[in-house]
Scaffold this motif. Structure first.
Motif, PDB file in Angstrom:
ATOM      1  N   PHE A  20      18.932  13.283   5.908  1.00  0.00           N
ATOM      2  CA  PHE A  20      19.390  11.900   5.769  1.00  0.00           C
ATOM      3  C   PHE A  20      18.411  10.933   6.417  1.00  0.00           C
ATOM      4  O   PHE A  20      18.054   9.907   5.835  1.00  0.00           O
ATOM      5  CB  PHE A  20      20.771  11.728   6.404  1.00  0.00           C
ATOM      6  N   TYR A  21      17.971  11.250   7.625  1.00  0.00           N
ATOM      7  CA  TYR A  21      17.037  10.366   8.308  1.00  0.00           C
ATOM      8  C   TYR A  21      15.745  10.197   7.525  1.00  0.00           C
ATOM      9  O   TYR A  21      15.251   9.072   7.364  1.00  0.00           O
ATOM     10  CB  TYR A  21      16.711  10.908   9.702  1.00  0.00           C
ATOM     11  N   TRP A  22      15.178  11.293   7.043  1.00  0.00           N
ATOM     12  CA  TRP A  22      13.904  11.191   6.317  1.00  0.00           C
ATOM     13  C   TRP A  22      14.077  10.337   5.057  1.00  0.00           C
ATOM     14  O   TRP A  22      13.212   9.530   4.726  1.00  0.00           O
ATOM     15  CB  TRP A  22      13.383  12.570   5.956  1.00  0.00           C
ATOM     16  N   ALA A  23      15.203  10.534   4.363  1.00  0.00           N
ATOM     17  CA  ALA A  23      15.467   9.712   3.179  1.00  0.00           C
ATOM     18  C   ALA A  23      15.648   8.251   3.552  1.00  0.00           C
ATOM     19  O   ALA A  23      15.185   7.347   2.837  1.00  0.00           O
ATOM     20  CB  ALA A  23      16.713  10.230   2.450  1.00  0.00           C
ATOM     21  N   TRP A  24      16.328   8.002   4.651  1.00  0.00           N
ATOM     22  CA  TRP A  24      16.557   6.630   5.118  1.00  0.00           C
ATOM     23  C   TRP A  24      15.234   5.958   5.440  1.00  0.00           C
ATOM     24  O   TRP A  24      14.954   4.833   5.022  1.00  0.00           O
ATOM     25  CB  TRP A  24      17.474   6.677   6.337  1.00  0.00           C
ATOM     26  N   TRP A  25      14.373   6.649   6.197  1.00  0.00           N
ATOM     27  CA  TRP A  25      13.073   6.057   6.548  1.00  0.00           C
ATOM     28  C   TRP A  25      12.228   5.833   5.297  1.00  0.00           C
ATOM     29  O   TRP A  25      11.533   4.819   5.195  1.00  0.00           O
ATOM     30  CB  TRP A  25      12.312   6.973   7.524  1.00  0.00           C
ATOM     31  N   ILE A  26      12.268   6.782   4.366  1.00  0.00           N
ATOM     32  CA  ILE A  26      11.483   6.613   3.141  1.00  0.00           C
ATOM     33  C   ILE A  26      11.995   5.418   2.347  1.00  0.00           C
ATOM     34  O   ILE A  26      11.211   4.647   1.777  1.00  0.00           O
ATOM     35  CB  ILE A  26      11.517   7.905   2.303  1.00  0.00           C
ATOM     36  N   SER A  27      13.309   5.249   2.285  1.00  0.00           N
ATOM     37  CA  SER A  27      13.855   4.098   1.560  1.00  0.00           C
ATOM     38  C   SER A  27      13.488   2.784   2.239  1.00  0.00           C
ATOM     39  O   SER A  27      13.387   1.747   1.577  1.00  0.00           O
ATOM     40  CB  SER A  27      15.375   4.224   1.431  1.00  0.00           C
ATOM     41  N   TRP A  28      13.281   2.828   3.549  1.00  0.00           N
ATOM     42  CA  TRP A  28      12.844   1.626   4.278  1.00  0.00           C
ATOM     43  C   TRP A  28      11.339   1.380   4.160  1.00  0.00           C
ATOM     44  O   TRP A  28      10.867   0.283   4.456  1.00  0.00           O
ATOM     45  CB  TRP A  28      13.198   1.791   5.770  1.00  0.00           C
ATOM     46  N   SER A  29      10.590   2.411   3.748  1.00  0.00           N
ATOM     47  CA  SER A  29       9.133   2.335   3.866  1.00  0.00           C
ATOM     48  C   SER A  29       8.477   1.231   3.045  1.00  0.00           C
ATOM     49  O   SER A  29       7.504   0.625   3.526  1.00  0.00           O
ATOM     50  CB  SER A  29       8.507   3.691   3.519  1.00  0.00           C
ATOM     51  N   PRO A  30       8.937   0.909   1.823  1.00  0.00           N
ATOM     52  CA  PRO A  30       8.290  -0.219   1.136  1.00  0.00           C
ATOM     53  C   PRO A  30       8.457  -1.522   1.903  1.00  0.00           C
ATOM     54  O   PRO A  30       7.524  -2.318   2.011  1.00  0.00           O
ATOM     55  CB  PRO A  30       9.012  -0.264  -0.213  1.00  0.00           C
ATOM     56  N   PHE A  31       9.656  -1.722   2.432  1.00  0.00           N
ATOM     57  CA  PHE A  31       9.948  -2.936   3.190  1.00  0.00           C
ATOM     58  C   PHE A  31       9.150  -2.992   4.493  1.00  0.00           C
ATOM     59  O   PHE A  31       8.389  -3.931   4.748  1.00  0.00           O
ATOM     60  CB  PHE A  31      11.465  -2.994   3.439  1.00  0.00           C
ATOM     61  N   VAL A  32       9.297  -1.959   5.330  1.00  0.00           N
ATOM     62  CA  VAL A  32       8.605  -1.969   6.623  1.00  0.00           C
ATOM     63  C   VAL A  32       7.096  -1.873   6.425  1.00  0.00           C
ATOM     64  O   VAL A  32       6.321  -2.551   7.095  1.00  0.00           O
ATOM     65  CB  VAL A  32       9.105  -0.821   7.518  1.00  0.00           C
ATOM     66  N   GLY A  33       6.674  -1.019   5.472  1.00  0.00           N
ATOM     67  CA  GLY A  33       5.246  -0.860   5.237  1.00  0.00           C
ATOM     68  C   GLY A  33       4.578  -2.137   4.795  1.00  0.00           C
ATOM     69  O   GLY A  33       3.516  -2.512   5.306  1.00  0.00           O
ATOM     70  N   MET A  34       5.192  -2.841   3.843  1.00  0.00           N
ATOM     71  CA  MET A  34       4.591  -4.086   3.382  1.00  0.00           C
ATOM     72  C   MET A  34       4.620  -5.155   4.475  1.00  0.00           C
ATOM     73  O   MET A  34       3.678  -5.928   4.625  1.00  0.00           O
ATOM     74  CB  MET A  34       5.298  -4.589   2.124  1.00  0.00           C
ATOM     75  N   PHE A  35       5.696  -5.171   5.242  1.00  0.00           N
ATOM     76  CA  PHE A  35       5.779  -6.145   6.320  1.00  0.00           C
ATOM     77  C   PHE A  35       4.696  -5.893   7.365  1.00  0.00           C
ATOM     78  O   PHE A  35       4.012  -6.819   7.821  1.00  0.00           O
ATOM     79  CB  PHE A  35       7.167  -6.090   6.962  1.00  0.00           C
ATOM     80  N   ILE A  36       4.520  -4.626   7.745  1.00  0.00           N
ATOM     81  CA  ILE A  36       3.468  -4.282   8.714  1.00  0.00           C
ATOM     82  C   ILE A  36       2.093  -4.595   8.127  1.00  0.00           C
ATOM     83  O   ILE A  36       1.208  -5.099   8.832  1.00  0.00           O
ATOM     84  CB  ILE A  36       3.572  -2.804   9.120  1.00  0.00           C
ATOM     85  N   ALA A  37       1.900  -4.308   6.845  1.00  0.00           N
ATOM     86  CA  ALA A  37       0.609  -4.596   6.214  1.00  0.00           C
ATOM     87  C   ALA A  37       0.288  -6.083   6.285  1.00  0.00           C
ATOM     88  O   ALA A  37      -0.855  -6.474   6.572  1.00  0.00           O
ATOM     89  CB  ALA A  37       0.629  -4.125   4.757  1.00  0.00           C
ATOM     90  N   ARG A  38       1.259  -6.934   6.028  1.00  0.00           N
ATOM     91  CA  ARG A  38       1.033  -8.377   6.018  1.00  0.00           C
ATOM     92  C   ARG A  38       0.564  -8.897   7.380  1.00  0.00           C
ATOM     93  O   ARG A  38      -0.135  -9.914   7.456  1.00  0.00           O
ATOM     94  CB  ARG A  38       2.307  -9.114   5.608  1.00  0.00           C
ATOM     95  N   ILE A  39       0.934  -8.216   8.459  1.00  0.00           N
ATOM     96  CA  ILE A  39       0.611  -8.727   9.798  1.00  0.00           C
ATOM     97  C   ILE A  39      -0.502  -7.922  10.476  1.00  0.00           C
ATOM     98  O   ILE A  39      -0.752  -8.102  11.663  1.00  0.00           O
ATOM     99  CB  ILE A  39       1.869  -8.715  10.696  1.00  0.00           C
ATOM    100  N   SER A  40      -1.199  -7.041   9.719  1.00  0.00           N
ATOM    101  CA  SER A  40      -2.137  -6.108  10.347  1.00  0.00           C
ATOM    102  C   SER A  40      -3.591  -6.319   9.954  1.00  0.00           C
ATOM    103  O   SER A  40      -4.438  -5.479  10.261  1.00  0.00           O
ATOM    104  CB  SER A  40      -1.722  -4.662  10.027  1.00  0.00           C
ATOM    105  N   ARG A  41      -3.911  -7.398   9.287  1.00  0.00           N
ATOM    106  CA  ARG A  41      -5.304  -7.666   8.953  1.00  0.00           C
ATOM    107  C   ARG A  41      -6.151  -7.748  10.229  1.00  0.00           C
ATOM    108  O   ARG A  41      -5.748  -8.325  11.236  1.00  0.00           O
ATOM    109  CB  ARG A  41      -5.424  -8.985   8.193  1.00  0.00           C
ATOM    110  N   GLY A  42      -7.328  -7.166  10.191  1.00  0.00           N
ATOM    111  CA  GLY A  42      -8.246  -7.235  11.313  1.00  0.00           C
ATOM    112  C   GLY A  42      -8.218  -6.022  12.233  1.00  0.00           C
ATOM    113  O   GLY A  42      -9.087  -5.875  13.091  1.00  0.00           O
ATOM    114  N   ARG A  43      -7.260  -5.129  12.080  1.00  0.00           N
ATOM    115  CA  ARG A  43      -7.199  -3.921  12.902  1.00  0.00           C
ATOM    116  C   ARG A  43      -8.029  -2.804  12.260  1.00  0.00           C
ATOM    117  O   ARG A  43      -8.110  -2.702  11.041  1.00  0.00           O
ATOM    118  CB  ARG A  43      -5.753  -3.426  13.044  1.00  0.00           C
ATOM    119  N   THR A  44      -8.658  -1.972  13.078  1.00  0.00           N
ATOM    120  CA  THR A  44      -9.294  -0.780  12.519  1.00  0.00           C
ATOM    121  C   THR A  44      -8.196   0.217  12.157  1.00  0.00           C
ATOM    122  O   THR A  44      -7.076   0.163  12.690  1.00  0.00           O
ATOM    123  CB  THR A  44     -10.259  -0.124  13.509  1.00  0.00           C
ATOM    124  N   ILE A  45      -8.522   1.143  11.273  1.00  0.00           N
ATOM    125  CA  ILE A  45      -7.524   2.127  10.862  1.00  0.00           C
ATOM    126  C   ILE A  45      -7.084   2.970  12.049  1.00  0.00           C
ATOM    127  O   ILE A  45      -5.892   3.289  12.196  1.00  0.00           O
ATOM    128  CB  ILE A  45      -8.082   3.000   9.727  1.00  0.00           C
TER     129      ILE A  45
END
Length: 531
Positions: A351-376
């Motif tokens: 359940f947890y893994w599915a929950w995190w995966i379902s959140w990943s487009p939202f959290v991932g895109m949000f983190i991407a929007r605020i992460s310009r300029g960082r090294t990988i």
């Protein structure tokens, strides 16, 4: 990928697929398909409430029992892939190019990514999960004296040893809030940030797959990917919003006697959605960023208060022993072959893994929007390792304080309390009970708001074809729809319906994320060659 391809893809972002009916700026057909389908779901779930409840009750166990191996394998891949990028030369690549510099300070950046990533869940499960693991058998075996499990197959807990059971309960809890969930977020966020900032592609899920599918990315295949991302995001958010509303109302009932009814849950979701609308209208910098920073300060204050008024030394020692146990048990917890503790692996981990995966487009895109300029390398360390340690600290403080009450024999009421009431019940043993409970309620509400507003921004970006400056009316539409889905799922089946929705949307997206790792690797190899 050539420079000409980069220009082609940038042109696509403002191409003819974006239409502006009624002053909107939407990506047809992603917006239309997503909106119509979700509105229809809300309508039919309300009209056929009984049938919806039965369906959700069937859906979750069906998926977790038949496809648990898919989630386990996929999430292990994400962890290994992220650790691989940290130690290889690819880690030196900077998001946005060699001359890019971060848009936000470490404090602002970390506050936003953490508040969006796990806020409500940490507050809801911080006490409930360690208590649940300590007081029940993961493999369905007998429970011994004082509620201590007598066996934790196949992890080998010492029978009748309360200290070993406590450390294993914390290890299992940290496992669900540690490397695996943050690796899911890191993969999606890195993919979106790299292909948007370094390759000039629209900030939307389809762009990530250009190295694999080429021009087909801009056709029906890309539409399907983006629509799946919208579904996963909105149902994953609705799950967390429903949990938050349930806990906040339980706290209000505990402090002020507010009745716990479906009607009050609906009113609470509506009220908090209105607060989220204010933040959404204010935008990323003025609304979401400031609210996230305020929430992190509030969360830190509550953490310190519980640490000071609780069994401080036991909590501190428990943090290190639980973290050590987590590291030792990580291979066994991550394994999916020959597991006897299916109640734990399917009921909790899947359940947890599915929950995190379902959140990943939202959290991932949000983190991407605020992460310009960082090294990988900097990006993955800050998104993967540091949040894992902070999450372990949070669970150790709240879970450790709760387990101390149970192990000392003074936690009967705590063990018997419902999941949403466990934190408030634990506070009864501390001084300043009312203050701690009130701060806990405020924290849940504000985490609720930050999740809803940042989620609305992300869904709006996907349905606008990657634009980050779409009209405010669209963000308002998605924010309202998130609240509506949370209400429908709560009325249609309660917590079980929320969890079933998260798993159903997370399953297909798990396959998408595995392909995403391959696409990232191809993109990074090409980036190194270009240099």
């Amino acid at each position: 990928m050539t420079d000409s391809n980069d220009n082609r893809e940038t042109d696509y972002e403002v191409g003819q697929d974006n239409v502006q009916p009624f002053g909107l700026d939407i990506h047809n057909p992603v917006f239309a398909v997503s909106a119509i389908t979700i509105v229809a779901f809300v309508f039919f779930s309300l009209v056929f409430k009984e049938q919806a409840g039965e369906f959700f009750g069937w859906l979750r166990p069906t998926l977790t029992s038949n496809f648990d191996w898919v989630f386990m394998i996929a999430c292990n891949i994400f962890v290994v892939f992220c650790l691989f990028l940290i130690v290889t030369p690819y880690g030196s690549i900077r998001l946005g190019g060699d001359n890019a510099r971060p848009d936000y300070s470490y404090m602002g950046w970390f506050s936003m990514l953490f508040a969006a990533g796990m806020g409500i869940g940490l507050v809801f499960w911080g006490v409930a999960e360690p208590i649940s693991h300590y007081g029940s058998s993961l493999g369905g075996t007998a429970v011994g004296d004082a509620g201590v499990r007598t066996d934790w197959a196949p992890l080998g807990a010492a029978a009748g040893d309360p200290e070993a059971a406590r450390d294993l309960a914390m290890a299992a809890t940290i496992f669900h809030w540690g490397l695996h969930p943050w690796a899911i977020y890191a993969v999606v966020a890195l993919a979106l940030a790299f292909f948007s900032f370094n390759r000039g592609l629209p900030l939307t899920m389809r762009s990530v797959f250009y190295p694999l599918f080429g021009e087909a990315t801009w056709g029906p295949l890309g539409h399907i990917i983006d629509v799946l991302a919208v579904f996963a995001t909105i149902f994953g958010l609705a799950t967390s919003l429903g949990l938050g509303a349930t806990q906040a109302l339980a706290g209000l009932n505990y402090l002020f006697g507010v009745p716990v009814t479906d009607g009050m849950k609906v009113l609470l979701i509506i009220a908090i959605t209105l607060f989220a609308l204010v933040s959404v209208v204010a935008g990323l910098d003025k609304g979401v960023k400031r609210l996230s920073e305020a929430n992190m300060i509030l969360a830190a204050a509550l953490l310190i208060l519980v640490l000071l008024v609780g069994p401080t030394l036991l909590i501190i020692s428990g943090f290190f022993s639980g973290l050590g146990e987590y590291i030792v048990r990580l291979p066994a917890l991550s394994n999916w072959v020959g597991r006897e503790d299916t109640n734990f692996m399917q009921g909790w981990t899947t359940f947890y893994w599915a929950w995190w995966i379902s959140w990943s487009p939202f959290v991932g895109m949000f983190i991407a929007r605020i992460s310009r300029g960082r090294t990988i390398r900097e990006f993955i360390v800050c998104v993967l390792l540091i949040p894992t340690l902070v999450g372990a600290l949070w669970m150790s403080v709240f879970g450790g304080a709760a387990l101390d009450q149970v192990m000392s024999g003074a936690g009967e009421a705590l063990s018997a309390a419902g999941l949403e009431l466990k934190m408030f019940t634990m506070f009864e043993a501390f001084p300043m009970t009312s203050l701690l409970s009130f701060v806990g309620i405020v924290l849940v509400v504000v985490f609720f708001v930050t999740s809803s507003d940042s989620g609305s921004l992300v869904i709006d970006t996907i349905t606008a074809g990657g634009k980050t400056d779409a009209p405010t009316a669209q963000r308002v539409f998605w924010c309202v729809l998130e609240g509506a889905i949370a209400i429908v799922l709560l009325l249609g089946g309660g917590l079980g319906a929320l969890q079933a929705a998260a798993i159903a949307t997370g399953f297909p997206f798990a396959i998408v994320l595995v392909l995403m790792c391959l696409s990232i690797f191809i993109g990074l190899v090409n980036e190194r060659r270009r240099k």
